[in-house]
Design a protein around this motif. Structure first.
Motif, PDB file in Angstrom:
ATOM      1  N   UNK A 137       0.827  -1.204   0.000  1.00  0.00           N
ATOM      2  CA  UNK A 137       0.000   0.000   0.000  1.00  0.00           C
ATOM      3  C   UNK A 137       0.864   1.256   0.000  1.00  0.00           C
ATOM      4  N   UNK A 138       2.001   1.195   0.681  1.00  0.00           N
ATOM      5  CA  UNK A 138       2.866   2.375   0.727  1.00  0.00           C
ATOM      6  C   UNK A 138       3.580   2.586  -0.603  1.00  0.00           C
ATOM      7  N   UNK A 139       3.860   1.496  -1.316  1.00  0.00           N
ATOM      8  CA  UNK A 139       4.561   1.642  -2.594  1.00  0.00           C
ATOM      9  C   UNK A 139       3.600   1.773  -3.766  1.00  0.00           C
ATOM     10  N   UNK A 140       2.357   1.285  -3.587  1.00  0.00           N
ATOM     11  CA  UNK A 140       1.443   1.275  -4.730  1.00  0.00           C
ATOM     12  C   UNK A 140       0.014   1.607  -4.380  1.00  0.00           C
ATOM     13  N   UNK A 141      -0.210   2.373  -3.298  1.00  0.00           N
ATOM     14  CA  UNK A 141      -1.516   2.898  -2.907  1.00  0.00           C
ATOM     15  C   UNK A 141      -2.474   1.863  -2.322  1.00  0.00           C
ATOM     16  N   UNK A 142      -2.440   0.617  -2.800  1.00  0.00           N
ATOM     17  CA  UNK A 142      -3.378  -0.376  -2.291  1.00  0.00           C
ATOM     18  C   UNK A 142      -2.640  -1.683  -2.037  1.00  0.00           C
ATOM     19  N   UNK A 143      -3.091  -2.445  -1.056  1.00  0.00           N
ATOM     20  CA  UNK A 143      -2.474  -3.743  -0.787  1.00  0.00           C
ATOM     21  C   UNK A 143      -2.789  -4.730  -1.885  1.00  0.00           C
ATOM     22  N   UNK A 144      -4.076  -4.842  -2.206  1.00  0.00           N
ATOM     23  CA  UNK A 144      -4.510  -5.721  -3.281  1.00  0.00           C
ATOM     24  C   UNK A 144      -4.759  -4.856  -4.510  1.00  0.00           C
ATOM     25  N   UNK A 162       9.087   6.961   4.321  1.00  0.00           N
ATOM     26  CA  UNK A 162       8.312   5.766   3.990  1.00  0.00           C
ATOM     27  C   UNK A 162       9.201   4.537   3.962  1.00  0.00           C
ATOM     28  N   UNK A 163      10.409   4.685   3.406  1.00  0.00           N
ATOM     29  CA  UNK A 163      11.305   3.527   3.371  1.00  0.00           C
ATOM     30  C   UNK A 163      11.682   3.095   4.780  1.00  0.00           C
ATOM     31  N   UNK A 300      12.240  12.823  -2.424  1.00  0.00           N
ATOM     32  CA  UNK A 300      11.358  13.515  -1.486  1.00  0.00           C
ATOM     33  C   UNK A 300      10.283  14.325  -2.203  1.00  0.00           C
ATOM     34  N   UNK A 301      10.388  14.456  -3.526  1.00  0.00           N
ATOM     35  CA  UNK A 301       9.481  15.375  -4.214  1.00  0.00           C
ATOM     36  C   UNK A 301       8.368  14.657  -4.975  1.00  0.00           C
TER      37      UNK A 301
ATOM     38  N   UNK B 274       5.061  22.182  -0.214  1.00  0.00           N
ATOM     39  CA  UNK B 274       4.780  22.106  -1.645  1.00  0.00           C
ATOM     40  C   UNK B 274       3.488  21.367  -1.940  1.00  0.00           C
ATOM     41  N   UNK B 275       2.758  21.009  -0.905  1.00  0.00           N
ATOM     42  CA  UNK B 275       1.497  20.302  -1.115  1.00  0.00           C
ATOM     43  C   UNK B 275       1.685  18.824  -1.377  1.00  0.00           C
ATOM     44  N   UNK B 276       2.843  18.292  -1.032  1.00  0.00           N
ATOM     45  CA  UNK B 276       3.107  16.880  -1.298  1.00  0.00           C
ATOM     46  C   UNK B 276       2.748  16.061  -0.066  1.00  0.00           C
ATOM     47  N   UNK B 277       1.835  15.103  -0.257  1.00  0.00           N
ATOM     48  CA  UNK B 277       1.431  14.246   0.853  1.00  0.00           C
ATOM     49  C   UNK B 277       2.317  13.014   0.903  1.00  0.00           C
ATOM     50  N   UNK B 278       2.341  12.382   2.081  1.00  0.00           N
ATOM     51  CA  UNK B 278       3.111  11.146   2.230  1.00  0.00           C
ATOM     52  C   UNK B 278       2.511  10.052   1.358  1.00  0.00           C
ATOM     53  N   UNK B 279       3.257   8.981   1.152  1.00  0.00           N
ATOM     54  CA  UNK B 279       2.816   7.904   0.271  1.00  0.00           C
ATOM     55  C   UNK B 279       1.632   7.151   0.864  1.00  0.00           C
ATOM     56  N   UNK B 280       0.776   6.680  -0.017  1.00  0.00           N
ATOM     57  CA  UNK B 280      -0.366   5.878   0.410  1.00  0.00           C
ATOM     58  C   UNK B 280      -1.557   6.158  -0.462  1.00  0.00           C
ATOM     59  N   UNK B 281      -2.721   5.593  -0.090  1.00  0.00           N
ATOM     60  CA  UNK B 281      -3.929   5.780  -0.880  1.00  0.00           C
ATOM     61  C   UNK B 281      -4.289   7.247  -0.930  1.00  0.00           C
TER      62      UNK B 281
END
Lengths: 390, 307
Positions: A137-144, A162-163, A300-301, B274-281
Motif C-alpha cells: 500500500x505504501x509503494x502502490x496505494x493499495x495492498x490488493x 516511507x522507506x 522527497x518530491x 509544496x502540497x506533497x502528501x506522504x505515500x499511500x492511498x
C-alpha cells in the motif's frame, strides 16, 4: 470414481474427479477448473497500458506479479529499459506480495490440515501478513491490486520516511517468519505422499532460473513453454519442450528452491517438502527484500521514475516473472496502439498437470492436502487456448 | 443504531483561491454559474448521501455480539475482496464473534448451510459457466445464487464485480448479482476498503439503511493532488487528470477509510509546503490516475490516455 467438489481452502473454483482402487488409493485423477472469465478474449483491442491494471484483477492474492508481467511484456515490445531504481521498487513489491501469500497459505489454507487449532495462531500471522500488504500500500496505494506499476517504470518513488517505515515492517515480518512460521512448519508432521517425477521449472526472480528434468538441468527459455488444452476443464496444460518431448514441470517455491540451488536437487517433492520449501523461501525472500529496501534511492518530491517511449505500429513482447505460486508468462502483441493478442501462461496452468500426477498414489482422504500443497490459484488458471483473431 | 451520520469533512474551498476544476465541472453539469458557497453546500449534501455509515470499535463489537452466521460465496471473482476482508486490522475480533459457515477460500465446508444470517457475494454472476458449489450439485452461478438467497437472511454484494459486474462484465456472460437476486446492500470497490465491508455487515445487523452508492461522487475533493499543475505524462508530480484520471467522477470515499495505508487525515496532515502528501492511498496520491474502480461503469476503457 470419486468426486472432490468443491475443493476447499484453495483460491478459486475447482473439482477433482479421481478413480480409486480397493484400498482407496488414487489411481487416476482429473482436475476440473471452473468459472471461466476469459481474460484473453476481452483484453483483445484494449489499450496496452490498461492491461497492467486489468490483468492484476485475474487474482486477488497475487495481483502484483500479473501487473509486473504485463508491464514487462509491453516494455519488451517497445524496447524500454526501466531505471534500476524503479526496478528495485518493483522487486520490493514482488517480495512483499510473496511474503503475504506464503503466510496466508500456511495459516489459512494448508496449515489447518496439520496443526490442531491453528485458528489460535491467526492473530500474529494476520499482523505479519497485513504488514506485507501495508508495504504494497505504501509503494502502490493499495495492498490488493496495487497501482503505480506502469509501462515504463513506477509513478512515485518512495520518500526516506516511507522507506524507514517499510524497513521496520520487514524486520517485524522477518522476526515472525524466523521465530514462528518456519519453526511451526518444521515441527508439523506432514505426509510424504503427493510425489511425482522430479521435474521443476523456475524463471528466476529470487534465485537462479532453470529447468530440471529428472536430474538434468536445462536453461530456462520461455519459447519452450508449450500449452495444450486440458480435457474437460477450463484450465490449460502447460509443459516444457526438451528435444521434442513435452515434460510437465512443477512450478512454485519448491521448484524455485531446487532449481536455484537453495535446496538439494534430490529433495522429494512431497506435501511436506512443498510446504516446507514455501516457508524456507519466505525466510530467504525477506532478506532479499531487506537488501532491496536498503538499495532504493529515495525521492522527497513525489516524482516517479518513468521512461519515455514511442508506441510501435506493430510489435510483440513477453513478460516473465515468478508469482508466489510459480512461473508467470504474459505474451502480448499490439497493432496500431491496441492489443492484438494477449496470452497468459500462469503458475497453476504449469501445476494443473503436475497436481494430477501428484494425486496418483495418494490416499483419497489426502487428495485435498496434495492439491493445497501446490497452493493452486484456480481463478488464475481458468483460461483457454489463445484464439488468433485476424 | 439508526442515527444518521454525516461525516465531518474539512473543505478548504473557502480560503482556496486556485483555479478549481471541480467548480467548473459542477457549473458545466448544472448549466449555470455557481459560487463557492453553493458548491460547498452541494458537495456536503452529496457526502451525506453516499458515505457508508462508519461505526466505532465498540459499536462493531456490540453489533457482532449477536454472533451472526456468515457465508461467503465467490462467483466470477479474484478473491481480492476476501483478502481485503482479512486485511481489516480488527479482523481477529470480528472472526471471534462471527461464525463463517461457508467460504471455499478459508473454510473447509462443502455444502451451503440450510440457513444463514448474512451471505456475502464476491464476484460477478453468470449462467453460462459451470460451477460446483456442493459435492453433487453441478449448476451455474445464477441458479446457485437463487438457492443462496432463499437460505439467507440478508445478502450483501461485496466488490465492484458483485455490485456492478466489474471487470468480468467485459465478458458479456457475466452480470451483477443484483440482476439475478435481490441484494440488501452493495459495497463497491476493487477491492473495497476493509472497513467498508465490516461497516456494511454491522449496518445490516443493526438495520441501518445502507446508502445507494450510485450517486455523484466527490473523490476529487479529497485528492491530495487537487489544484496541482496538470501533467500530461506520468511520473511527474502534479494532477494526472490529462493521463486519464477518473477521480473527479468517482463515487468513492476510498481515501477516508484506509486501514492498510495512511488515511486521509494522516495524508493531509503530512502535506509539506509544496502540497506533497506522504505515500499511500488513493492511487492519485501515488501519481497513478484513478481508474474509477468504485464506479458502476468500471472498467471504463481506456483507463489510461497516454500520448
Amino acid at each position: 470414481m470419486a468426486r472432490i467438489a468443491p475443493i476447499t481452502r484453495v483460491e478459486g473454483h475447482a473439482k477433482a474427479v479421481v478413480s480409486v482402487d480397493a484400498s482407496n488409493v488414487i489411481t487416476s485423477a482429473e482436475l476440473d477448473v471452473m468459472m471461466y472469465r476469459g481474460f484473453e478474449s476481452f483484453l483483445y483491442n484494449t489499450v496496452p497500458e490498461d492491461t497492467v491494471r486489468l490483468t492484476s484483477r485475474i487474482c486477488g492474492v497475487c495481483p502484483t506479479p500479473h501487473s509486473l508481467a504485463s508491464a514487462k511484456a509491453w516494455e519488451s515490445s517497445r524496447n524500454i529499459s526501466i531505471s534500476a531504481n524503479a526496478e528495485r521498487v518493483r522487486y520490493l513489491m514482488e517480495c512483499a506480495n510473496l511474503l503475504h501469500s506464503a503466510i496466508l497459505h500456511w495459516y489459512f489454507l494448508a496449515g489447518p490440515d496439520f496443526v490442531a487449532n491453528i485458528q489460535a495462531l491467526w492473530g500474529d500471522a494476520t499482523v505479519a501478513r497485513q504488514k506485507a500488504q501495508k508495504i504494497l500500500a505504501l509503494l502502490g496505494a493499495k495492498g490488493t491490486h496495487s497501482a503505480a506499476i506502469i509501462v515504463g517504470g513506477h509513478t512515485r518513488i518512495p520518500s526516506a520516511a516511507t522507506m524507514a517505515t517499510i524497513k521496520t515492517y520487514l524486520v517485524d515480518i522477518e522476526n515472525f517468519i524466523n521465530n514462528t512460521y518456519v519453526p511451526l512448519v518444521q515441527t508439523s508432521a506432514m505426509p510424504t505422499y503427493g510425489t511425482r517425477p522430479a521435474r521443476f521449472i523456475s524463471s528466476g526472480t529470487y534465485f537462479a532460473p532453470g529447468v530440471m528434468i529428472d536430474g538434468v538441468s536445462y536453461a530456462f527459455d520461455p519459447a519452450n513453454v508449450v500449452e495444450d488444452t486440458h480435457p474437460n476443464s477450463y484450465t490449460k496444460k502447460v509443459s516444457y519442450l526438451v528435444n521434442g518431448t513435452k515434460y510437465v514441470c512443477e512450478a512454485g517455491p519448491l521448484a524455485r528452491m531446487i532449481v536455484g540451488g537453495q535446496m538439494a536437487a534430490n529433495t522429494v517433492n512431497s506435501i511436506a517438502n512443498r510446504n516446507l520449501a514455501r516457508a524456507l523461501e519466505a525466510q530467504k525472500v525477506v532478506l532479499l527484500a531487506k537488501n532491496t529496501a536498503d538499495a532504493i534511492l529515495t525521492y522527497e518530491d513525489a516524482r516517479g521514475d518513468v521512461k519515455a517511449y514511442t508506441k510501435p505500429n506493430a510489435a510483440s513482447g513477453i513478460g516473465v516473472t515468478e508469482a508466489p505460486r510459480g512461473t508467470l508468462i504474459h505474451r502480448v502483441s499490439e497493432s496500431r496502439g491496441y492489443v492484438s493478442s494477449y496470452n497468459l501462461t500462469v503458475s497453476t496452468t504449469f501445476n494443473s498437470g503436475a497436481i494430477e500426477e501428484a494425486l496418483i498414489g495418494a490416499p483419497l482422504d489426502g487428495a485435498e492436502k496434495v492439491i493445497r500443497s501446490f497452493d493452486p490459484c484456480f481463478s488464475c488458471s481458468a483460461h483457454n487456448i489463445e484464439i488468433l483473431v485476424r | 443504531m439508526t442515527e444518521k451520520r454525516v461525516p465531518d469533512i474539512e473543505l478548504d474551498c473557502a480560503s482556496c483561491t486556485d483555479e478549481c476544476f471541480l467548480l467548473n465541472e459542477t457549473e458545466n453539469v448544472l448549466g449555470r454559474k455557481i459560487d463557492r458557497r453553493d458548491f460547498i453546500k452541494y458537495t456536503a449534501i452529496g457526502t451525506g448521501l453516499f458515505f457508508l455509515p462508519s461505526f466505532t470499535d465498540s459499536e462493531i463489537k456490540k453489533a457482532l455480539a449477536v454472533n451472526p452466521t456468515v457465508a461467503w460465496v465467490n462467483g466470477g471473482s479474484c478473491t481480492g475482496c476476501t483478502v481485503a476482508f482479512i486485511d481489516y486490522s480488527g479482523i481477529m475480533s470480528v472472526l471471534s464473534s462471527v461464525s463463517i459457515v461457508y467460504c471455499t477460500t478459508i473454510a473447509d465446508v462443502k455444502e451451503f448451510p440450510a440457513a444463514v444470517d448474512i451471505t456475502i457475494v464476491e464476484g460477478a454472476s453468470a449462467s453460462t459457466t459451470c460451477f460446483e458449489p456442493e459435492p453433487t450439485v453441478d449448476t451455474n452461478f445464477d441458479d446457485f445464487l437463487r438457492m443462496v438467497r432463499s437460505r439467507s437472511g440478508k445478502v450483501l454484494a461485496v466488490g465492484t464485480c458483485a455490485s456492478y459486474g466489474g471487470i468480468p462484465h467485459l465478458n458479456p456472460d457475466y452480470h451483477p448479482v443484483s440482476s439475478v437476486i435481490a441484494v440488501d446492500g452493495m459495497v463497491p470497490g476493487c477491492p473495497p476498503k476493509s472497513e467498508h465491508i465490516i461497516n456494511a455487515i454491522v449496518a445490516l445487523i443493526n438495520g441501518t439503511p445502507l446508502p445507494n452508492p450510485n450517486v455523484e461522487g466527490i473523490h476529487g475533493l479529497y485528492c491530495p493532488r487537487k489544484n496541482q499543475n496538470r501533467q500530461s505524462k506520468l511520473g511527474v508530480f502534479g494532477c494526472v487528470l490529462p493521463c486519464g484520471c477518473k477521480g473527479t467522477g468517482t463515487k468513492a470515499d476510498c481515501i477516508r477509510f484506509n486501514e492498510i495505508g495512511p488515511n486521509r487525515d494522516q495524508l493531509l496532515a503530512a502535506r509539506n509546503s509544496n502540497g506533497i502528501a506522504a505515500e499511500g492511498s488513493p492511487c492519485t496520491n501515488m501519481g497513478d490516475p484513478c481508474i474509477g474502480c468504485f464506479n458502476s461503469d468500471f472498467p471504463k476503457l481506456p483507463l489510461y490516455s497516454i500520448k
